[in-house]
Design an enzyme around this catalytic site. Structure first.
Site, mmCIF file in Angstrom:
data_model
loop_
_atom_site.group_PDB
_atom_site.id
_atom_site.type_symbol
_atom_site.label_atom_id
_atom_site.label_comp_id
_atom_site.label_asym_id
_atom_site.label_seq_id
_atom_site.Cartn_x
_atom_site.Cartn_y
_atom_site.Cartn_z
ATOM 1 N N LYS A 173 -1.391 -6.760 -9.471
ATOM 2 C CA LYS A 173 -2.337 -6.900 -8.359
ATOM 3 C C LYS A 173 -1.943 -5.829 -7.351
ATOM 4 O O LYS A 173 -1.043 -6.010 -6.544
ATOM 5 C CB LYS A 173 -2.218 -8.298 -7.741
ATOM 6 C CG LYS A 173 -3.478 -8.823 -7.065
ATOM 7 C CD LYS A 173 -3.973 -7.975 -5.896
ATOM 8 C CE LYS A 173 -3.233 -8.238 -4.612
ATOM 9 N NZ LYS A 173 -3.659 -7.345 -3.495
ATOM 10 N N PHE A 231 0.805 -1.231 0.000
ATOM 11 C CA PHE A 231 0.000 0.000 0.000
ATOM 12 C C PHE A 231 0.832 1.272 0.000
ATOM 13 O O PHE A 231 0.328 2.337 -0.331
ATOM 14 C CB PHE A 231 -0.924 0.029 1.240
ATOM 15 C CG PHE A 231 -0.204 0.425 2.510
ATOM 16 C CD1 PHE A 231 -0.028 1.757 2.841
ATOM 17 C CD2 PHE A 231 0.333 -0.534 3.358
ATOM 18 C CE1 PHE A 231 0.665 2.137 3.985
ATOM 19 C CE2 PHE A 231 1.024 -0.171 4.506
ATOM 20 C CZ PHE A 231 1.192 1.159 4.818
ATOM 21 N N GLU A 257 -4.933 -3.863 -2.051
ATOM 22 C CA GLU A 257 -6.386 -3.658 -1.949
ATOM 23 C C GLU A 257 -6.699 -2.392 -1.156
ATOM 24 O O GLU A 257 -7.844 -1.953 -1.113
ATOM 25 C CB GLU A 257 -7.069 -4.883 -1.316
ATOM 26 C CG GLU A 257 -6.629 -5.258 0.085
ATOM 27 C CD GLU A 257 -5.365 -6.136 0.125
ATOM 28 O OE1 GLU A 257 -4.509 -6.014 -0.779
ATOM 29 O OE2 GLU A 257 -5.233 -6.923 1.072
ATOM 30 N N ARG A 258 -5.660 -1.790 -0.532
ATOM 31 C CA ARG A 258 -5.907 -0.547 0.209
ATOM 32 C C ARG A 258 -5.658 0.699 -0.644
ATOM 33 O O ARG A 258 -6.098 1.783 -0.289
ATOM 34 C CB ARG A 258 -5.023 -0.515 1.462
ATOM 35 C CG ARG A 258 -5.505 -1.515 2.502
ATOM 36 C CD ARG A 258 -4.686 -1.459 3.751
ATOM 37 N NE ARG A 258 -3.494 -2.279 3.636
ATOM 38 C CZ ARG A 258 -2.572 -2.409 4.579
ATOM 39 N NH1 ARG A 258 -2.699 -1.754 5.705
ATOM 40 N NH2 ARG A 258 -1.532 -3.184 4.403
ATOM 41 N N CYS A 297 9.606 1.932 3.256
ATOM 42 C CA CYS A 297 10.436 0.757 3.577
ATOM 43 C C CYS A 297 11.846 1.182 3.911
ATOM 44 O O CYS A 297 12.599 0.429 4.511
ATOM 45 C CB CYS A 297 10.439 -0.217 2.413
ATOM 46 S SG CYS A 297 11.070 0.528 0.915
ATOM 47 N N SER A 322 5.183 -7.125 3.232
ATOM 48 C CA SER A 322 5.657 -7.545 4.559
ATOM 49 C C SER A 322 6.339 -8.915 4.500
ATOM 50 O O SER A 322 6.141 -9.685 3.557
ATOM 51 C CB SER A 322 4.459 -7.630 5.504
ATOM 52 O OG SER A 322 3.578 -8.643 5.035
ATOM 53 N N GLU A 333 9.100 -4.442 13.072
ATOM 54 C CA GLU A 333 8.945 -3.272 12.194
ATOM 55 C C GLU A 333 7.679 -2.539 12.644
ATOM 56 O O GLU A 333 6.598 -3.138 12.679
ATOM 57 C CB GLU A 333 8.801 -3.747 10.743
ATOM 58 C CG GLU A 333 8.669 -2.596 9.759
ATOM 59 C CD GLU A 333 8.444 -3.064 8.314
ATOM 60 O OE1 GLU A 333 7.789 -4.099 8.102
ATOM 61 O OE2 GLU A 333 8.924 -2.362 7.404
HETATM 62 P P1 NAD Z 1 1.398 -6.687 2.892
HETATM 63 O O1 NAD Z 1 2.397 -7.787 2.930
HETATM 64 O O2 NAD Z 1 0.319 -6.688 3.885
HETATM 65 O O3 NAD Z 1 0.676 -6.652 1.453
HETATM 66 C C1 NAD Z 1 1.414 -6.652 0.251
HETATM 67 C C2 NAD Z 1 0.620 -7.389 -0.819
HETATM 68 O O4 NAD Z 1 0.531 -8.769 -0.474
HETATM 69 C C3 NAD Z 1 -0.805 -6.882 -0.981
HETATM 70 O O5 NAD Z 1 -1.087 -6.791 -2.360
HETATM 71 C C4 NAD Z 1 -1.647 -7.940 -0.303
HETATM 72 O O6 NAD Z 1 -2.886 -8.106 -0.922
HETATM 73 C C5 NAD Z 1 -0.816 -9.201 -0.443
HETATM 74 N N1 NAD Z 1 -0.944 -10.097 0.712
HETATM 75 C C6 NAD Z 1 -0.840 -9.763 2.011
HETATM 76 N N2 NAD Z 1 -0.957 -10.857 2.797
HETATM 77 C C7 NAD Z 1 -1.124 -11.905 1.970
HETATM 78 C C8 NAD Z 1 -1.293 -13.301 2.188
HETATM 79 N N3 NAD Z 1 -1.309 -13.843 3.400
HETATM 80 N N4 NAD Z 1 -1.467 -14.087 1.112
HETATM 81 C C9 NAD Z 1 -1.443 -13.576 -0.131
HETATM 82 N N5 NAD Z 1 -1.286 -12.259 -0.387
HETATM 83 C C10 NAD Z 1 -1.120 -11.428 0.644
HETATM 84 O O7 NAD Z 1 2.239 -5.329 2.945
HETATM 85 P P2 NAD Z 1 1.693 -3.845 3.137
HETATM 86 O O8 NAD Z 1 1.204 -3.671 4.523
HETATM 87 O O9 NAD Z 1 0.817 -3.488 2.012
HETATM 88 O O10 NAD Z 1 3.050 -3.016 2.950
HETATM 89 C C11 NAD Z 1 3.922 -2.691 4.012
HETATM 90 C C12 NAD Z 1 5.092 -3.628 4.059
HETATM 91 O O11 NAD Z 1 5.794 -3.604 2.812
HETATM 92 C C13 NAD Z 1 6.122 -3.225 5.105
HETATM 93 O O12 NAD Z 1 6.585 -4.385 5.752
HETATM 94 C C14 NAD Z 1 7.241 -2.586 4.288
HETATM 95 O O13 NAD Z 1 8.521 -2.637 4.877
HETATM 96 C C15 NAD Z 1 7.194 -3.425 3.053
HETATM 97 N N6 NAD Z 1 7.796 -2.736 1.936
HETATM 98 C C16 NAD Z 1 9.028 -3.153 1.523
HETATM 99 C C17 NAD Z 1 9.646 -2.507 0.481
HETATM 100 C C18 NAD Z 1 10.999 -2.949 0.040
HETATM 101 O O14 NAD Z 1 11.408 -2.597 -1.077
HETATM 102 N N7 NAD Z 1 11.731 -3.695 0.846
HETATM 103 C C19 NAD Z 1 9.012 -1.445 -0.173
HETATM 104 C C20 NAD Z 1 7.741 -1.057 0.267
HETATM 105 C C21 NAD Z 1 7.140 -1.706 1.319
#
Ligand code: NAD
Length: 520
Positions: free
Chosen positions: A195, A171, A198-199, A303, A248, A403
Site C-alpha cells: 500500500k 511519501f 497515496e501521494r 527520516c 509518522s 518533527e
Molecule cells: P504518514 O504517517 O502520513 O503516512 C504513511 C502511511 O500511512 C501512508 O501510506 C498513509 O496512507 C497511511 N496513513 C496515514 N495516516 C493514517 C491513518 N490515520 N490510518 C491509517 N493509515 C494512515 O507519513 P508520511 O507523511 O507519508 O511520511 C512522513 C513521516 O514518515 C515522517 O514522520 C517521517 O519521519 C517518517 N519516516 C520514518 C522513517 C523511518 O525509517 N523512521 C522513514 C521514512 C519516513
C-alpha cells in the site's frame, strides 16, 4: 529477459509516454500481475509539488478490490512457498537487474510526484536496489540450525514464511521504502501486498511491473491504493500475518496498536528529530558542509535528516559560516540542473513548516536564515520553503518539540559534551544522532552515551547499508523489540522458526542379522 529492456513499460505513464496519459491519468491497482482499473467512486489527486498540477488520480480502492488482492495472495502462497529457493533467487536476480536498468525511469516518477531532485530520486532507488541485491543471497541467509541433542535424537530449525504480509509506506522514499520489505518478504516465500503512499504511487507501480517481468508469479506481489480505509481493511484482515509500516508517529502508533490487537506481527518505523553535536575540535568546513547537506538536502524530508544542531562551546561561533553555506543552496524543481533541494510534498506541509518557523519567532528564537516567501522563478505555485536556520532555540519550544520535516535546522547551545549528550537523550525521538569531532575519545563517549539507534561519527546521515538493519530507537519506532527493517532482523521478521526434534533409533540396524533382514 534481455528483451524486457525493449518493451514499453505499462506503468511508465508520465512523463515521456504520453500516449498512455488519459485525462486525467488514473493509477491502477496491481492484482494477479495485472494492472486493474479501479471502479472506485473516490479518487485522490497526486500533484507535482513543483507546480501543484495534478499528475494522476489514485483510487480509494473498493472493498471488493481489496478482497481480490487478498484472495490473489492467498491463492499464490502455497505455490510460492514451495517454489525452490534457487528459483526464487533467480527471480530476484532478474528483478534486481530490472531495477538497476530502470533507475532513471523510477527516478522520473519519484521526482514528478515527490518533488525531490532527480539526483536524490536516483539515490532513493539505489538504496532500495541495495536491499534487493542483498536479498539475492537468500540461499545462504535462510539456513537453519541442527544439533544432535541425544543419541539418535536431533533438533533442527527451519525458517518458514508467514503467509501474506503487507507494507504501508510513506511519501518520502517512494522506491527505497517499499524495497526495504518487498525483496526480503518474497525471497523468504511470503506473498506481499503493498500500500504505497497515496501521494507517491508511481514508483510502486513500476516496481510491481518489474516483479511481473522478472517472473514473480501472479498474486505474490499485489499493489492496492487508498488511504485510511484501505489501511484499516488490511490491518483487520485475518489472512494477513504481518504489517511493515513506515511513516509518522500519529499513524504508526495507531497502526501498531490495531494490527497487534489483531494478532499480527508489526514493524513500525516512525518520526524523528535527529541531532548533531558539533564539537569545537571538529574539522569545521567538513562538518558544516555535511550538516547543511543533511539538514536541507531533500528539503529536509528524510527520516534521517539532521534537524537539530547542538553547538558545543566555541562551535556556537560557527553559525554565521553555516548560514553562508546554507544560503548557497539552490531551491528549484527537481528536474532542473543545479537544484539542491526541491519543494515540500504538499501545500499542507509547506504551511505546517512555515507555522513552526513562525512559532519559533513568537517563542523568542532567532530566524537567522529564513526560507519563507521564496520561490524559484517560473514556478509560482510550488510548495517552496528554502533552507532555514533558527538559533536561540530552547527545548520547550514547538520548533524543537515537533518533527518539522522541512528544510529547517534548529540550533541549541551547550558548554560541554556531557550536556550535549544529556540534551539529545532527553528528546523523545531516537532515530539518529551524529557527532563531529577530531577526538576518538569524544566520539567514543558520544557513541556509548547516546540513546539514538543510529549514530554517525563525522558521518551526517548514518543509514545502515542492507547488510545491517535500520535500527531506530525510542519514539522513532514502535515498541516491537528489534523488529527492524532489512538485514538479519528483516529476515527474522518475515519468517517463523519451526524446530523439529526427531528420534530415529539406530539400535542394531547395523548388525549383520538386521542387514540381512532388511535386504529381503
Ligand atoms: P504518514 O504517517 O502520513 O503516512 C504513511 C502511511 O500511512 C501512508 O501510506 C498513509 O496512507 C497511511 N496513513 C496515514 N495516516 C493514517 C491513518 N490515520 N490510518 C491509517 N493509515 C494512515 O507519513 P508520511 O507523511 O507519508 O511520511 C512522513 C513521516 O514518515 C515522517 O514522520 C517521517 O519521519 C517518517 N519516516 C520514518 C522513517 C523511518 O525509517 N523512521 C522513514 C521514512 C519516513
Amino acid at each position: 529477459f534481455a528483451n524486457t529492456k525493449m518493451q514499453p513499460l505499462q506503468s511508465r505513464c508520465y512523463p515521456g509516454n504520453h500516449d498512455k496519459i488519459q485525462s486525467p491519468h488514473k493509477t491502477d491497482n496491481f492484482i494477479d500481475n495485472e494492472f486493474i482499473p479501479s471502479s472506485s467512486q473516490e479518487w485522490l489527486e497526486v500533484h507535482d509539488p513543483a507546480t501543484n498540477e495534478v499528475v494522476t488520480l489514485v483510487p480509494k480502492s473498493t472493498k471488493a478490490e481489496l478482497e481480490a488482492a487478498i484472495h490473489s495472495a492467498q491463492a499464490a502462497f502455497p505455490g510460492w512457498r514451495s517454489t525452490s529457493i534457487l528459483r526464487r533467487q533467480q527471480v530476484l536476480f532478474k528483478f534486481t537487474s530490472l531495477i538497476r536498468e530502470h533507475i532513471d525511469d523510477l527516478a522520473v516518477l519519484i521526482t514528478t510526484e515527490q518533488g525531490k531532485t532527480f539526483a536524490d530520486a536516483k539515490g532513493d532507488v539505489l538504496r532500495g536496489l541495495q536491499v534487493c541485491e542483498t536479498a539475492c543471497g537468500i540461499t545462504t541467509q535462510l539456513g537453519g540450525e541442527v544439533l544432535e541433542v541425544a543419541k539418535d535424537m536431533e533438533t533442527r530449525s527451519y525458517r518458514e514464511p508467514l503467509g501474506i504480509v503487507v507494507a504501508i509506506c510513506p511519501f518520502n522514499f517512494p522506491a527505497m521504502i517499499p524495497l526495504w520489505s518487498l525483496p526480503i518478504a518474497i525471497a523468504t516465500g511470503n506473498c506481499f501486498i503493498l500500500k504505497p503512499s497515496e501521494r507517491t504511487p508511481g514508483a510502486a507501480m513500476m516496481i510491481a511491473e518489474f516483479c511481473k517481468l522478472a517472473g514473480v508469479p501472479p498474486g505474490v506481489v499485489n499493489v492496492v491504493h487508498g488511504a485510511h480505509d484501505t489501511v484499516n481493511f488490511l490491518l483487520d484482515g485475518p489472512e494477513i500475518k504481518a504489517i511493515s509500516f513506515v511513516g509518522s508517529n500519529k499513524a504508526g502508533d495507531y497502526i501498531y496498536r490495531r494490527a497487534s490487537a489483531n494478532g499480527k506481527r508489526v514493524q513500525a518505523n516512525l518520526g524523528a528529530k535527529n541531532h548533531t553535536a558539533l564539537l569545537p575540535d571538529a574539522d569545521k568546513k567538513q562538518a558544516l558542509v555535511a550538516i547543511a547537506g543533511a539538514a536541507f538536502g531533500a528539503a529536509g524530508q528524510r527520516c534521517m535528516a539532521l534537524s537539530a544542531a547542538v553547538l558545543v562551546g566555541k562551535a556556537r561561533e560557527w553559525v554565521s559560516d553555516l548560514v553562508e553555506i546554507a544560503a548557497k543552496f539552490r531551491m528549484g524543481p527537481g528536474f532542473a540542473d543545479g537544484s539542491d533541494l526541491g519543494p515540500l510534498v504538499s501545500p499542507q506541509s509547506r504551511k505546517r513548516c512555515e507555522e513552526l518557523i513562525a512559532s519559533a519567532e513568537a517563542e523568542g528564537a532567532n530566524i537567522i536564515l529564513d526560507g519563507r516567501n521564496q520561490m524559484p522563478s517560473g514556478f509560482p505555485n510550488g510548495n517552496w520553503v528554502g533552507p532555514t536556520i533558527i538559533t536561540g532555540v530552547k527545548p520547550h519550544m514547538r520548533c524543537y518539540q515537533e518533527e518539522i520535516f522541512g528544510p529547517v535546522l534548529v540550533c541549541l547551545e551547550v558548554d560541554t559534551l556531557g550536556q550535549a549528550i544529556d540534551l539529545i537523550n532527553s528528546n523523545p525521538y531516537g532515530n539518529g544522532a551524529v557527532v563531529f569531532t577530531r577526538s576518538g575519545a569524544v566520539a567514543s563517549a558520544f557513541q556509548r552515551g547516546i540513546e539514538a539507534g543510529q549514530v554517525g561519527i563525522n558521518s551526517p546521515i548514518p543509514v545502515p547499508l542492507p547488510m545491517f538493519s535500520f535500527t531506530g530507537n525510542k519514539a522513532s519506532v514502535s515498541a516491537t523489540g528489534g523488529a527492524n527493517f532489512y538485514g538479519k532482523d528483516g529476515l527474522r521478521f518475515y519468517t517463523q522458526w519451526k524446530t523439529v526434534t526427531s528420534l530415529w533409533k539406530t539400535g542394531d540396524v547395523l548388525s549383520e542379522e538386521k542387514q540381512v533382514t532388511m535386504s529381503l
